[in-house]
Design a protein around this motif. Structure first.
Motif, PDB file in Angstrom:
ATOM      1  N   GLU A   1       0.813  -1.219   0.000  1.00  0.00           N
ATOM      2  CA  GLU A   1       0.000   0.000   0.000  1.00  0.00           C
ATOM      3  C   GLU A   1       0.846   1.269   0.000  1.00  0.00           C
ATOM      4  OE1 GLU A   1      -2.902  -0.011   3.063  1.00  0.00           O
ATOM      5  OE2 GLU A   1      -3.901  -1.846   2.366  1.00  0.00           O
ATOM      6  N   ASN A   2       1.780   1.362   0.944  1.00  0.00           N
ATOM      7  CA  ASN A   2       2.529   2.625   1.048  1.00  0.00           C
ATOM      8  C   ASN A   2       3.891   2.592   0.354  1.00  0.00           C
ATOM      9  OD1 ASN A   2       4.269   1.238   2.837  1.00  0.00           O
ATOM     10  ND2 ASN A   2       3.077   1.885   4.617  1.00  0.00           N
ATOM     11  N   GLY A   3       4.308   1.427  -0.134  1.00  0.00           N
ATOM     12  CA  GLY A   3       5.563   1.346  -0.865  1.00  0.00           C
ATOM     13  C   GLY A   3       6.802   1.358  -0.004  1.00  0.00           C
ATOM     14  N   LYS A   4       6.630   1.411   1.316  1.00  0.00           N
ATOM     15  CA  LYS A   4       7.786   1.448   2.209  1.00  0.00           C
ATOM     16  C   LYS A   4       8.514   0.112   2.194  1.00  0.00           C
ATOM     17  CE  LYS A   4       8.840   4.134   4.739  1.00  0.00           C
ATOM     18  NZ  LYS A   4       9.879   5.169   4.621  1.00  0.00           N
ATOM     19  N   ILE A   5       9.830   0.172   2.323  1.00  0.00           N
ATOM     20  CA  ILE A   5      10.664  -1.031   2.339  1.00  0.00           C
ATOM     21  C   ILE A   5      11.345  -1.135   3.696  1.00  0.00           C
ATOM     22  CG2 ILE A   5      12.640  -2.207   1.297  1.00  0.00           C
ATOM     23  CD1 ILE A   5      12.035  -0.685  -1.268  1.00  0.00           C
ATOM     24  N   ARG A   6      11.277  -2.306   4.297  1.00  0.00           N
ATOM     25  CA  ARG A   6      11.959  -2.521   5.573  1.00  0.00           C
ATOM     26  C   ARG A   6      12.936  -3.682   5.447  1.00  0.00           C
ATOM     27  NH1 ARG A   6       8.781  -6.344   9.764  1.00  0.00           N
ATOM     28  NH2 ARG A   6       7.382  -7.441   8.324  1.00  0.00           N
ATOM     29  N   PHE A   7      13.981  -3.600   6.268  1.00  0.00           N
ATOM     30  CA  PHE A   7      14.938  -4.705   6.382  1.00  0.00           C
ATOM     31  C   PHE A   7      14.489  -5.573   7.545  1.00  0.00           C
ATOM     32  CE2 PHE A   7      18.624  -6.541   8.532  1.00  0.00           C
ATOM     33  CZ  PHE A   7      19.213  -7.255   7.503  1.00  0.00           C
ATOM     34  N   MET A   8      14.386  -6.873   7.287  1.00  0.00           N
ATOM     35  CA  MET A   8      13.923  -7.784   8.328  1.00  0.00           C
ATOM     36  C   MET A   8      14.696  -9.097   8.228  1.00  0.00           C
ATOM     37  SD  MET A   8      11.866 -10.446   9.488  1.00  0.00           S
ATOM     38  CE  MET A   8      10.762 -10.863   8.142  1.00  0.00           C
ATOM     39  N   MET A   9      15.049  -9.637   9.386  1.00  0.00           N
ATOM     40  CA  MET A   9      15.775 -10.902   9.417  1.00  0.00           C
ATOM     41  C   MET A   9      15.294 -11.723  10.597  1.00  0.00           C
ATOM     42  SD  MET A   9      19.904 -11.526   9.396  1.00  0.00           S
ATOM     43  CE  MET A   9      20.594 -13.189   9.399  1.00  0.00           C
ATOM     44  N   ARG A  10      15.068 -13.017  10.334  1.00  0.00           N
ATOM     45  CA  ARG A  10      14.673 -13.964  11.375  1.00  0.00           C
ATOM     46  C   ARG A  10      15.772 -14.997  11.591  1.00  0.00           C
ATOM     47  NH1 ARG A  10       9.081 -13.989  12.452  1.00  0.00           N
ATOM     48  NH2 ARG A  10       7.846 -12.771  10.967  1.00  0.00           N
ATOM     49  N   GLN A  11      15.923 -15.437  12.820  1.00  0.00           N
ATOM     50  CA  GLN A  11      16.819 -16.540  13.121  1.00  0.00           C
ATOM     51  C   GLN A  11      16.185 -17.803  12.535  1.00  0.00           C
ATOM     52  OE1 GLN A  11      17.636 -19.370  14.709  1.00  0.00           O
ATOM     53  NE2 GLN A  11      19.819 -19.050  14.865  1.00  0.00           N
ATOM     54  N   GLU A  12      16.917 -18.493  11.649  1.00  0.00           N
ATOM     55  CA  GLU A  12      16.280 -19.546  10.875  1.00  0.00           C
ATOM     56  C   GLU A  12      15.826 -20.744  11.711  1.00  0.00           C
ATOM     57  OE1 GLU A  12      19.047 -20.704   7.880  1.00  0.00           O
ATOM     58  OE2 GLU A  12      20.316 -21.863   9.225  1.00  0.00           O
ATOM     59  N   LYS A  49      11.576   8.591  -1.367  1.00  0.00           N
ATOM     60  CA  LYS A  49      10.490   9.012  -2.255  1.00  0.00           C
ATOM     61  C   LYS A  49       9.143   8.797  -1.582  1.00  0.00           C
ATOM     62  CE  LYS A  49      13.093   7.905  -6.444  1.00  0.00           C
ATOM     63  NZ  LYS A  49      13.170   7.022  -7.647  1.00  0.00           N
ATOM     64  N   ALA A  50       9.021   7.693  -0.829  1.00  0.00           N
ATOM     65  CA  ALA A  50       7.766   7.425  -0.125  1.00  0.00           C
ATOM     66  C   ALA A  50       7.489   8.491   0.932  1.00  0.00           C
ATOM     67  CB  ALA A  50       7.814   6.039   0.518  1.00  0.00           C
ATOM     68  N   CYS A  51       8.551   8.987   1.568  1.00  0.00           N
ATOM     69  CA  CYS A  51       8.395  10.044   2.578  1.00  0.00           C
ATOM     70  C   CYS A  51       7.899  11.335   1.932  1.00  0.00           C
ATOM     71  CB  CYS A  51       9.722  10.295   3.281  1.00  0.00           C
ATOM     72  SG  CYS A  51      10.248   8.942   4.352  1.00  0.00           S
ATOM     73  N   GLU A  52       8.378  11.598   0.729  1.00  0.00           N
ATOM     74  CA  GLU A  52       7.976  12.819   0.029  1.00  0.00           C
ATOM     75  C   GLU A  52       6.504  12.802  -0.330  1.00  0.00           C
ATOM     76  OE1 GLU A  52      10.513  13.021  -3.319  1.00  0.00           O
ATOM     77  OE2 GLU A  52      12.322  13.533  -2.170  1.00  0.00           O
ATOM     78  N   THR A  53       5.945  11.605  -0.509  1.00  0.00           N
ATOM     79  CA  THR A  53       4.533  11.483  -0.862  1.00  0.00           C
ATOM     80  C   THR A  53       3.647  11.351   0.367  1.00  0.00           C
ATOM     81  OG1 THR A  53       4.750   9.075  -1.095  1.00  0.00           O
ATOM     82  CG2 THR A  53       5.087  10.417  -3.064  1.00  0.00           C
ATOM     83  N   GLY A  54       4.260  11.470   1.557  1.00  0.00           N
ATOM     84  CA  GLY A  54       3.475  11.456   2.787  1.00  0.00           C
ATOM     85  C   GLY A  54       3.068  10.097   3.267  1.00  0.00           C
ATOM     86  N   THR A  55       3.822   9.063   2.903  1.00  0.00           N
ATOM     87  CA  THR A  55       3.470   7.711   3.346  1.00  0.00           C
ATOM     88  C   THR A  55       4.391   7.216   4.440  1.00  0.00           C
ATOM     89  OG1 THR A  55       4.866   6.749   1.618  1.00  0.00           O
ATOM     90  CG2 THR A  55       2.537   7.068   1.100  1.00  0.00           C
ATOM     91  N   GLU A  56       5.163   8.094   5.059  1.00  0.00           N
ATOM     92  CA  GLU A  56       6.073   7.671   6.115  1.00  0.00           C
ATOM     93  C   GLU A  56       5.284   7.189   7.316  1.00  0.00           C
ATOM     94  OE1 GLU A  56      10.034   9.323   8.457  1.00  0.00           O
ATOM     95  OE2 GLU A  56       8.831  10.639   7.206  1.00  0.00           O
TER      96      GLU A  56
END
Length: 202
Positions: free
Chosen positions: A90-101, A174-181
């Protein structure tokens, strides 16, 4: 006479091996029994999907790697697993995520931002396969400033992460500029002092 005996022994061995191979090929595959007529289990267990929090995101990067955290003056292993970049649909935001396998526990969870000194990838001292950066991380109960080191098996894999992570920073800007932060990032945290470069994790 001796030569004839040797030939006979070899022929018998080959015959035995061929017979065993034929027998193995003729074996009937076992079928798993899931129901027994006239019998029903006392308790029926239905498999249910457990929400992961990633249902509304698309995986745009994934690579097996080992994560370290700088804590109490030394590098400590945080987990081995798939380091991922996930884009919200929806908002296009990208996060870094890691799980212990082995446990599925989240060991890293934050948005890549171009906000020094946060999320500035730097090669660790003496290694071209390990990136070090500082960030505001949400993997614990409360947000914390963490210093991570992510080590890859090959140099090429480390470079691919560098490109993908920095591209995520650009897209988030870019997502922050469009107000989706996200709301939790509307107020930027106070900037800590620049951390020193620790020695290479073992």
């Amino acid at each position: 006479f001796g030569s004839s005996c040797v030939c006979s022994s070899i022929a018998e061995l080959l015959a035995v091996l061929m017979a065993e191979e034929t027998q193995e090929n003729e074996l009937v595959e076992e079928e798993e029994v899931t129901q027994i007529p006239g019998w029903a289990p006392a308790v029926s267990l239905d498999l249910q999907e457990v929400p992961t929090g990633e249902e509304d995101e698309d995986e745009i990067y994934s690579q097996r790697s080992k994560l370290y955290r700088f804590k109490d003056g030394e590098w400590k292993e945080r987990g081995l697993g798939e380091s991922k970049l996930l884009r919200h649909r929806e908002n296009g935001k990208i996060r870094f995520m890691m799980r212990q396998e082995k446990t599925g526990k989240i060991v890293a969870n934050h948005y890549p931002y171009d906000y020094p000194p946060y999320c500035e990838l730097k090669l660790n001292t003496g290694s071209d396969k390990c990136w070090v950066w500082t960030t505001m991380d949400y993997s614990e109960d409360e947000v914390q400033v963490e210093q991570f080191a992510l080590r890859f098996k090959e140099v090429d894999l480390a470079q691919q992460f560098f490109d993908a992570f920095n591209n995520a920073k650009d897209e988030n800007a870019k997502a922050c500029e469009t107000g989706t932060e996200p709301k939790e990032r509307e107020t930027k945290p106070s900037q800590p002092s620049q951390p020193s470069q620790p020695s290479q994790p073992s």
